[in-house]
Design an enzyme around this catalytic site. Structure first.
Site, short mmCIF file in Angstrom:
data_model
loop_
_atom_site.label_atom_id
_atom_site.label_comp_id
_atom_site.label_asym_id
_atom_site.label_seq_id
_atom_site.Cartn_x
_atom_site.Cartn_y
_atom_site.Cartn_z
N ARG A 103 -50.76 147.67 46.97
CA ARG A 103 -51.16 146.04 46.57
C ARG A 103 -52.06 145.57 45.29
O ARG A 103 -52.43 145.06 45.24
CB ARG A 103 -50.67 144.65 47.37
CG ARG A 103 -51.59 144.45 48.27
CD ARG A 103 -51.49 143.34 48.79
NE ARG A 103 -50.72 143.66 50.12
CZ ARG A 103 -49.87 142.81 50.71
NH1 ARG A 103 -50.63 141.21 50.15
NH2 ARG A 103 -49.48 142.66 51.85
N ARG A 124 -48.01 132.04 60.79
CA ARG A 124 -49.51 132.82 59.93
C ARG A 124 -50.28 131.50 60.07
O ARG A 124 -49.76 130.69 59.24
CB ARG A 124 -48.82 133.67 59.31
CG ARG A 124 -48.83 134.63 59.89
CD ARG A 124 -47.60 135.49 58.54
NE ARG A 124 -48.89 136.07 57.63
CZ ARG A 124 -48.17 136.82 56.51
NH1 ARG A 124 -47.06 137.26 56.65
NH2 ARG A 124 -48.91 136.78 55.47
N ARG A 152 -52.68 133.37 47.89
CA ARG A 152 -52.77 134.99 47.76
C ARG A 152 -51.70 134.92 46.31
O ARG A 152 -51.21 135.72 46.02
CB ARG A 152 -51.83 134.69 49.20
CG ARG A 152 -51.73 134.77 50.35
CD ARG A 152 -51.55 134.96 51.20
NE ARG A 152 -50.35 134.81 51.91
CZ ARG A 152 -49.32 134.91 52.56
NH1 ARG A 152 -49.52 133.60 53.18
NH2 ARG A 152 -48.23 135.66 52.63
N LYS A 183 -40.47 141.10 51.33
CA LYS A 183 -40.25 142.18 52.24
C LYS A 183 -40.12 142.49 53.24
O LYS A 183 -39.44 143.68 53.82
CB LYS A 183 -41.70 142.83 51.91
CG LYS A 183 -42.46 142.28 50.24
CD LYS A 183 -43.78 142.98 49.63
CE LYS A 183 -44.58 142.31 50.37
NZ LYS A 183 -44.66 140.45 49.63
N ARG A 213 -41.31 129.20 57.46
CA ARG A 213 -41.83 131.63 58.56
C ARG A 213 -41.95 130.80 59.32
O ARG A 213 -43.23 130.03 59.64
CB ARG A 213 -42.34 132.24 57.88
CG ARG A 213 -42.47 133.67 58.19
CD ARG A 213 -42.62 134.50 57.62
NE ARG A 213 -44.43 133.92 56.82
CZ ARG A 213 -44.66 135.35 55.95
NH1 ARG A 213 -44.21 136.31 55.13
NH2 ARG A 213 -45.67 135.05 55.67
P1 AP5 Z 1 -41.15 137.68 54.58
O1 AP5 Z 1 -39.94 138.74 54.02
O2 AP5 Z 1 -41.78 137.33 55.87
O3 AP5 Z 1 -41.88 138.20 53.64
P2 AP5 Z 1 -42.49 139.10 52.80
O4 AP5 Z 1 -42.24 139.57 51.42
O5 AP5 Z 1 -42.58 140.26 53.74
O6 AP5 Z 1 -44.27 138.60 52.82
P3 AP5 Z 1 -45.44 138.30 53.28
O7 AP5 Z 1 -46.20 137.24 53.40
O8 AP5 Z 1 -45.37 138.57 55.07
O9 AP5 Z 1 -46.59 138.65 52.10
P4 AP5 Z 1 -47.83 139.15 52.29
O10 AP5 Z 1 -47.25 140.16 51.47
O11 AP5 Z 1 -48.47 138.04 51.92
O12 AP5 Z 1 -48.56 139.18 53.44
P5 AP5 Z 1 -48.49 140.82 54.28
O13 AP5 Z 1 -48.84 140.25 56.25
O14 AP5 Z 1 -48.01 141.41 54.12
O15 AP5 Z 1 -40.03 136.37 53.84
C1 AP5 Z 1 -40.51 134.94 54.01
C2 AP5 Z 1 -39.98 133.98 54.12
O16 AP5 Z 1 -38.50 133.92 53.36
C3 AP5 Z 1 -39.57 133.94 55.71
O17 AP5 Z 1 -38.91 132.71 56.18
C4 AP5 Z 1 -37.97 134.22 55.68
O18 AP5 Z 1 -37.04 134.65 56.62
C5 AP5 Z 1 -37.72 134.08 54.30
N1 AP5 Z 1 -37.10 134.91 53.57
C6 AP5 Z 1 -36.89 135.85 53.45
N2 AP5 Z 1 -35.81 136.28 52.44
C7 AP5 Z 1 -35.19 135.26 52.01
C8 AP5 Z 1 -33.81 134.77 51.24
N3 AP5 Z 1 -33.20 136.04 50.81
N4 AP5 Z 1 -33.91 133.64 51.06
C9 AP5 Z 1 -33.86 132.56 51.93
N5 AP5 Z 1 -35.13 132.88 53.00
C10 AP5 Z 1 -35.83 133.90 52.95
O19 AP5 Z 1 -50.39 140.26 54.35
C11 AP5 Z 1 -51.12 139.30 54.93
C12 AP5 Z 1 -52.66 139.91 54.46
O20 AP5 Z 1 -53.07 141.14 54.82
C13 AP5 Z 1 -52.57 139.61 53.40
O21 AP5 Z 1 -52.65 138.29 52.42
C14 AP5 Z 1 -54.61 140.46 52.79
O22 AP5 Z 1 -55.26 140.21 52.90
C15 AP5 Z 1 -53.41 141.33 54.05
N6 AP5 Z 1 -53.61 142.99 53.23
C16 AP5 Z 1 -52.13 143.25 54.02
N7 AP5 Z 1 -52.14 144.65 52.88
C17 AP5 Z 1 -52.89 144.42 52.55
C18 AP5 Z 1 -53.25 145.59 51.60
N8 AP5 Z 1 -52.00 146.59 51.15
N9 AP5 Z 1 -54.49 145.30 51.04
C19 AP5 Z 1 -55.23 145.01 50.83
N10 AP5 Z 1 -54.44 143.51 51.81
C20 AP5 Z 1 -53.77 144.07 53.18
MG MG Z 2 -43.76 139.67 55.53
#
Ligand code: AP5
Ligand code: MG
Ligand code: ZN
Length: 217
Positions: A89, A157, A168, A14, A124
């Protein structure tokens, strides 16, 4: 005007795709994960409430996140559209967005199998300063450990430990996955195969968005 939601498992890409959409459509990336991490780093009230949940790989309570998004969407730079990365989410978060009167043009669902997620998140590296995301093998920064965009040091992270990733993913399947049907029912869902090189995924994401709004990018 383009209001976009990016849906997908943790590590689906994402954040990676949000950066690309940002560059093409000139609309801001609103990552609730990045907003929450910044709040934790700055020790705000919301950040203190969130910390235990985030570190355990659990969702921060809906009301805390909804308040953050509501405030963010009121800022001027969201007038011509925005990309929501990581919100909503849960179904109550999606309902809250509707109650705010926010119209959504497209929901892009990036699909990646769980086994691939485990490998991706382990490699990552993140920039806590500007939010850019890298992978040590698939999307490395030009200089190891340094952000291409802003020159700050990259970090790992805390919630990217294997046991936390598993938690997660479990929560994603139970709480976030139902949003696919929610937006399918509203005719907004676009599914994209995410288990391919970044550029291939981006090509499909952008073509889905351009087909909706051919004049904008
Ligand atoms: P990346 O692009 O970082 O993935 P992402 O989908 O953004 O994944 P996140 O881990 O950031 O999502 P998340 O939803 O768990 O965490 P968030 O920060 O939102 O890609 C991942 C890796 O793969 C990278 O290394 C990238 O380079 C690589 N990659 C990408 N595309 C690729 C490809 N095509 N091929 C190969 N490699 C690739 O949330 C963190 C925490 O915050 C949550 O756990 C929760 O506690 C809280 N939180 C956030 N939002 C909410 C909400 N709305 N409600 C409640 N709690 C929330
Ligand atoms: Mg992210
Ligand atoms: Zn940076």
């Amino acid at each position: 005007m383009m209001n976009i939601i990016l849906l997908g498992a943790p590590g689906a890409g994402k954040g990676t795709q949000a950066e690309k959409i940002c560059e093409s459509f000139h609309i801001p990336q609103i990552s609730t994960g990045n907003i929450i991490r910044a709040a934790m780093k700055n020790g705000t009230e919301a950040g203190k409430k969130a910390k235990a949940f985030v570190d355990a790989g659990q969702l921060v309570p809906d009301e805390v996140v909804i308040e953050m998004v509501d405030e963010r969407l009121k800022q001027d730079d969201c007038k011509n559209g925005f990309i929501l990365d990581g919100f909503p989410r849960t179904v109550p978060q999606a309902e809250a967005l509707e109650q705010m009167g926010v119209q959504i043009d497209a929901v892009i669902d990036i699909e990646v199998p769980d086994e691939v997620i485990m490998q991706r998140l382990g490699g990552r590296r993140c920039c806590l300063h500007c939010g850019a995301t890298y992978h040590i093998s698939w999307n490395p920064p030009k200089v190891e450990g340094v952000c291409d965009k802003c020159g700050e040091e990259l970090s790992i992270r805390k919630d990217d430990k294997p046991e936390t990733i598993a938690e997660r993913l479990r929560i994603y399947h139970s709480q976030t996955k139902p949003l696919e049907d929610y937006y399918k029912g509203r005719h907004k869902l676009h599914e994209v195969e995410g288990n391919r090189p970044v550029e291939a995924v981006t090509a499909d994401v952008l073509s889905a968005l351009r087909s909706l709004s051919p004049l904008e990018a």
